[in-house]
Design an enzyme around this catalytic site. Structure first.
Site, PDB file in Angstrom:
ATOM      1  N   HIS A  41       0.819  -1.211   0.000  1.00  0.00           N
ATOM      2  CA  HIS A  41       0.000   0.000   0.000  1.00  0.00           C
ATOM      3  C   HIS A  41       0.855   1.264   0.000  1.00  0.00           C
ATOM      4  O   HIS A  41       0.338   2.358  -0.242  1.00  0.00           O
ATOM      5  CB  HIS A  41      -0.912  -0.005   1.233  1.00  0.00           C
ATOM      6  CG  HIS A  41      -2.308   0.464   0.963  1.00  0.00           C
ATOM      7  ND1 HIS A  41      -2.923   0.386  -0.277  1.00  0.00           N
ATOM      8  CD2 HIS A  41      -3.240   1.031   1.790  1.00  0.00           C
ATOM      9  CE1 HIS A  41      -4.145   0.875  -0.200  1.00  0.00           C
ATOM     10  NE2 HIS A  41      -4.362   1.283   1.036  1.00  0.00           N
ATOM     11  N   ASN A  82      -9.333   3.763  -1.378  1.00  0.00           N
ATOM     12  CA  ASN A  82      -9.790   4.828  -0.480  1.00  0.00           C
ATOM     13  C   ASN A  82      -9.013   6.124  -0.649  1.00  0.00           C
ATOM     14  O   ASN A  82      -9.558   7.215  -0.454  1.00  0.00           O
ATOM     15  CB  ASN A  82      -9.709   4.356   0.976  1.00  0.00           C
ATOM     16  CG  ASN A  82     -10.763   3.314   1.304  1.00  0.00           C
ATOM     17  OD1 ASN A  82     -11.835   3.309   0.709  1.00  0.00           O
ATOM     18  ND2 ASN A  82     -10.456   2.439   2.232  1.00  0.00           N
ATOM     19  N   ASP A  89      -0.823   2.373  -5.487  1.00  0.00           N
ATOM     20  CA  ASP A  89      -0.748   0.933  -5.704  1.00  0.00           C
ATOM     21  C   ASP A  89      -2.024   0.448  -6.390  1.00  0.00           C
ATOM     22  O   ASP A  89      -3.081   1.057  -6.255  1.00  0.00           O
ATOM     23  CB  ASP A  89      -0.562   0.199  -4.369  1.00  0.00           C
ATOM     24  CG  ASP A  89      -1.708   0.467  -3.395  1.00  0.00           C
ATOM     25  OD1 ASP A  89      -1.833   1.630  -2.945  1.00  0.00           O
ATOM     26  OD2 ASP A  89      -2.489  -0.451  -3.106  1.00  0.00           O
ATOM     27  N   ASN A 139      -6.658   7.228   3.826  1.00  0.00           N
ATOM     28  CA  ASN A 139      -8.081   7.563   3.670  1.00  0.00           C
ATOM     29  C   ASN A 139      -8.367   9.056   3.650  1.00  0.00           C
ATOM     30  O   ASN A 139      -9.477   9.467   3.298  1.00  0.00           O
ATOM     31  CB  ASN A 139      -8.901   6.902   4.781  1.00  0.00           C
ATOM     32  CG  ASN A 139      -8.929   5.392   4.650  1.00  0.00           C
ATOM     33  OD1 ASN A 139      -8.327   4.818   3.746  1.00  0.00           O
ATOM     34  ND2 ASN A 139      -9.627   4.746   5.553  1.00  0.00           N
TER      35      ASN A 139
END
Length: 212
Positions: free
Chosen positions: A46, A138, A117, A92
């Site tokens: 991530h 997100n 990613d 987020n």
């Protein structure tokens, strides 16, 4: 803020122009490298965006310095100035940092590139898009919410999708296996070149030469 950061980084605070070519003004881009802060997230899938940003800054021999909503390194590539931003807002809320810096530096939307990613691409494959949906990511979702549009460019770095049903979160927050870690530096180097191509030659050129 940018002039202050340039001073902190030891860069010239004068108006940006190409060295030895005073009539050519530098084009400025905000390159947003998505990831999560903290040692527990280092080198995870991530954080691929962070890693691409690090590759660009490392090649230029420039460190990231703390700034509003993240860390930033300012890298010059020919007639372009890349404001590499690693948001500290966590994934987020990435859009908060993006909106602040886009407004602060009065940059047009076409001078924004988000590095993220992507589960739909094999490991290390790249996909540049000038616009698109968040595809369940997100970070991209929050950026679209904060900017009020999905019409911004993104560079997707493939991390594969070799996980069982329901295992997506653990997969993206997990680290690359040993065999992929060996290949990772070269994959990141190619991604860094794709970022430079986007800034120097435009999205169409970068897509034609780096999308895989």
């Amino acid at each position: 803020m940018i002039e202050w950061l340039k001073c902190k980084l030891g860069l010239s605070a004068t108006k940006a122009r190409v060295e030895n070519e005073p009539d050519i003004e530098v084009k400025r881009f905000l390159i947003v490298c998505l990831g999560n802060i903290g040692p527990e997230y280092e080198m995870t899938r991530h954080n691929s965006g962070f890693m691409v940003g690090d590759a660009i800054a490392d090649e230029a021999g420039l460190p990231f310095k703390s700034c509003r909503y993240g860390d930033m390194a300012i890298v010059k590539v020919k007639n372009c100035e890349l404001l590499l931003l690693k948001p500290s807002t966590f994934m987020n809320l990435s859009g908060v940092a993006v909106r602040f810096w886009m407004n602060k530096e009065k940059l047009p939307l076409e001078n924004l590139l988000v590095i993220v990613d992507d589960l739909s691409l094999p490991f290390g494959h790249l996909r540049i898009r000038q616009r698109g949906s968040d595809a369940g990511h997100n970070g991209l979702k929050n950026i679209a919410e904060q900017l009020g549009t999905q019409n911004y460019a993104r560079l997707k770095f493939g991390v594969g999708n070799d996980f069982p049903k329901g295992g997506q979160i653990d997969y993206v927050l997990g680290r690359f296996p040993a065999e992929e870690q060996k290949e990772l530096p070269e994959k990141l180097k190619v991604a860094a070149e794709a970022v430079k191509a986007f800034c120097l030659s435009g999205a169409a050129f970068a897509m034609n030469h780096f999308n895989s």
